[in-house]
Motif scaffolding. Structure first.
Motif, mmCIF file in Angstrom:
data_model
loop_
_atom_site.group_PDB
_atom_site.id
_atom_site.type_symbol
_atom_site.label_atom_id
_atom_site.label_comp_id
_atom_site.label_asym_id
_atom_site.label_seq_id
_atom_site.Cartn_x
_atom_site.Cartn_y
_atom_site.Cartn_z
ATOM 1 N N MET A 1 63.225 0.250 78.121
ATOM 2 C CA MET A 1 63.098 -1.090 78.406
ATOM 3 C C MET A 1 64.371 -1.644 79.220
ATOM 4 S SD MET A 1 60.794 -3.122 77.487
ATOM 5 C CE MET A 1 60.443 -4.644 78.523
ATOM 6 N N TRP A 2 65.319 -1.309 78.902
ATOM 7 C CA TRP A 2 66.517 -1.370 79.845
ATOM 8 C C TRP A 2 66.381 -0.747 81.400
ATOM 9 C CZ3 TRP A 2 69.411 1.685 82.921
ATOM 10 C CH2 TRP A 2 70.941 1.147 83.578
ATOM 11 N N ASN B 1 64.515 6.982 74.233
ATOM 12 C CA ASN B 1 63.925 6.004 73.291
ATOM 13 C C ASN B 1 63.465 4.842 73.948
ATOM 14 O OD1 ASN B 1 66.250 4.266 73.532
ATOM 15 N ND2 ASN B 1 67.330 5.540 72.247
ATOM 16 N N ASP B 2 62.709 3.919 73.377
ATOM 17 C CA ASP B 2 62.077 2.853 74.051
ATOM 18 C C ASP B 2 62.996 1.782 74.417
ATOM 19 O OD1 ASP B 2 59.697 3.880 73.753
ATOM 20 O OD2 ASP B 2 58.944 2.970 72.329
ATOM 21 N N ASP B 3 64.294 1.575 73.782
ATOM 22 C CA ASP B 3 65.227 0.443 74.102
ATOM 23 C C ASP B 3 65.799 0.972 75.357
ATOM 24 O OD1 ASP B 3 64.589 -0.886 71.679
ATOM 25 O OD2 ASP B 3 66.521 0.389 70.585
ATOM 26 N N ASP B 4 66.006 2.369 75.396
ATOM 27 C CA ASP B 4 66.609 2.753 76.677
ATOM 28 C C ASP B 4 65.822 2.288 77.979
ATOM 29 O OD1 ASP B 4 69.027 3.082 75.448
ATOM 30 O OD2 ASP B 4 68.846 5.390 75.611
#
Length: 377
Positions: free
Chosen positions: A61-62, A56-59
């Motif tokens: 982005m991390w 996912n984009d959250d991971d």
């Protein structure tokens, strides 16, 4: 980035570190002109090995923030200046996934059939699109089954990722995505770009482990006996018995299936590689054990397994747990949903030859855009 039930493949070890180093070594020293290019190569390989498996984009982005911090702290470089050519917003910062995904290396600019394919940084986006379309046209000229693909940015990026994996000796891939996301088509195109052979089993009405192992023998004789670089495309639809994955697990881990060849077939295999082993001076005594070990080594070198699995349901999670080499011995590429520009490209290409008034055509494209937005919501 610890594994969870939804992210059971989030396991990292020293094999992943070695894959990053191996990827960096794809570029020859005389092709690196400056330290900044070397740091961009490191960021690219790290993202390919570690970042492409994130779901996912959250991971993701991390991952981008971690690469940025590591570049500043460990490499002593300004991340934003290092990638300033990727800045789309004009704010002088690289802070979005859409910007950072344009950091690309590949060998797609070399024409078909040329074995020496430099792995280089790709800065010209239009040149990349043109080269990718030329590769697809060349493939369709050579293949029996023509692939009518739309090579939008999303597809080209995955094509280069698969091509990067196949370029490495013994490189294996786990492509995770729903049906129709382009996993098999892009693998076929990436395989032919490298002038490799394609191998895929045919599922018949009666297809047991006996028939599966006979197909594996044919595959080994091609990759190990004849020394032909071969890509074995294996999908979850081909798993008639879970025992198939036990053999795949062994191939990924050791390069062979224990005791798959009876003694009489082993003799034929040893004879088939005797001349090649002699030319390379690999088996000075020419004993049966040495010749078979050389055969297995050639299988490791030339055989590339590409697993095309779906993330829907519990099957993938259970298989990764029961057969750890599916994760540990492959490079994972997670196919997310097609982005907006991909859907627009598909709509425009397939509507190009349809006689429509301009207002109707734009309305169709608008519907595609709205459909993409509603599905994301």
């Amino acid at each position: 980035m610890k594994p969870t039930p939804a992210k059971s493949h989030y396991t990292f070890n020293l094999r992943d570190f070695s894959k990053i180093i191996q990827g960096i070594c794809l570029v020859r020293k005389n092709e690196i002109s400056e330290a900044d290019q070397m740091m961009r190569l490191w960021a690219h390989e790290t993202t390919r090995v570690l970042g492409d498996r994130l779901i996912n984009d959250d991971d993701r982005m991390w991952m981008l923030n971690t690469v940025s911090d590591t570049t500043k702290v460990s490499l002593g470089a300004n991340f934003d200046l290092l990638f300033k050519h990727l800045d789309k917003s004009g704010n002088g910062k690289i802070e979005s996934l859409d910007e950072f995904r344009a950091n690309i290396f590949g060998d797609i600019f070399t024409p078909f059939g040329i074995p020496d394919r430099p792995y280089e940084e790709i800065l010209d986006k239009q040149k990349l699109i043109k080269a990718s379309c030329e590769c697809l046209d060349r493939y369709n000229e050579m293949a029996d089954n023509v692939m009518n693909l739309v090579l939008f940015n999303f597809a080209i990026e995955h094509l280069l990722r698969i091509r990067r994996i196949l370029k490495q000796p013994g490189g294996h891939a786990l492509l995770v995505g729903v049906g129709g996301s382009g996993r098999q088509s892009l693998t076929r195109l990436a395989t032919k770009i490298g002038d490799f052979e394609i191998f895929q089993i045919e599922i018949k009405k009666v297809y047991t482990k006996v028939e599966f192992r006979e197909d594996l023998k044919t595959l080994f004789r091609s990759a190990g006996g004849k020394g032909e670089p071969t890509t074995f495309i294996f999908t979850d639809n081909s798993i008639k018995e879970e025992g198939f994955l036990e053999d795949i697990n062994n191939i990924l881990n050791t390069g062979e299936v224990p005791n798959i060849f009876p003694s009489d077939e082993k003799s034929d295999i040893q004879d088939s590689v005797r001349n090649a082993a002699k030319e390379e001076n690999r088996c000075p005594e020419g004993t049966p054990q040495q010749l078979f070990a050389y055969f297995v080594e050639r299988c490791k070198q030339n055989l590339h397994i590409v697993l095309c699995f779906s993330p829907i349901g519990d099957s993938l999670r259970n298989r990764c747990r029961n057969f750890p080499s599916l994760v540990n011995c492959t490079t994972i590429d997670w196919f997310s949903e097609w982005p907006k520009d991909a859907l627009e490209s598909v709509a425009e290409q397939f509507l190009a030859d349809v006689e429509l008034e301009n207002e109707v055509r734009m309305a169709c494209v608008f519907m595609v855009q709205n459909f993409h937005t509603s599905t994301q919501t």
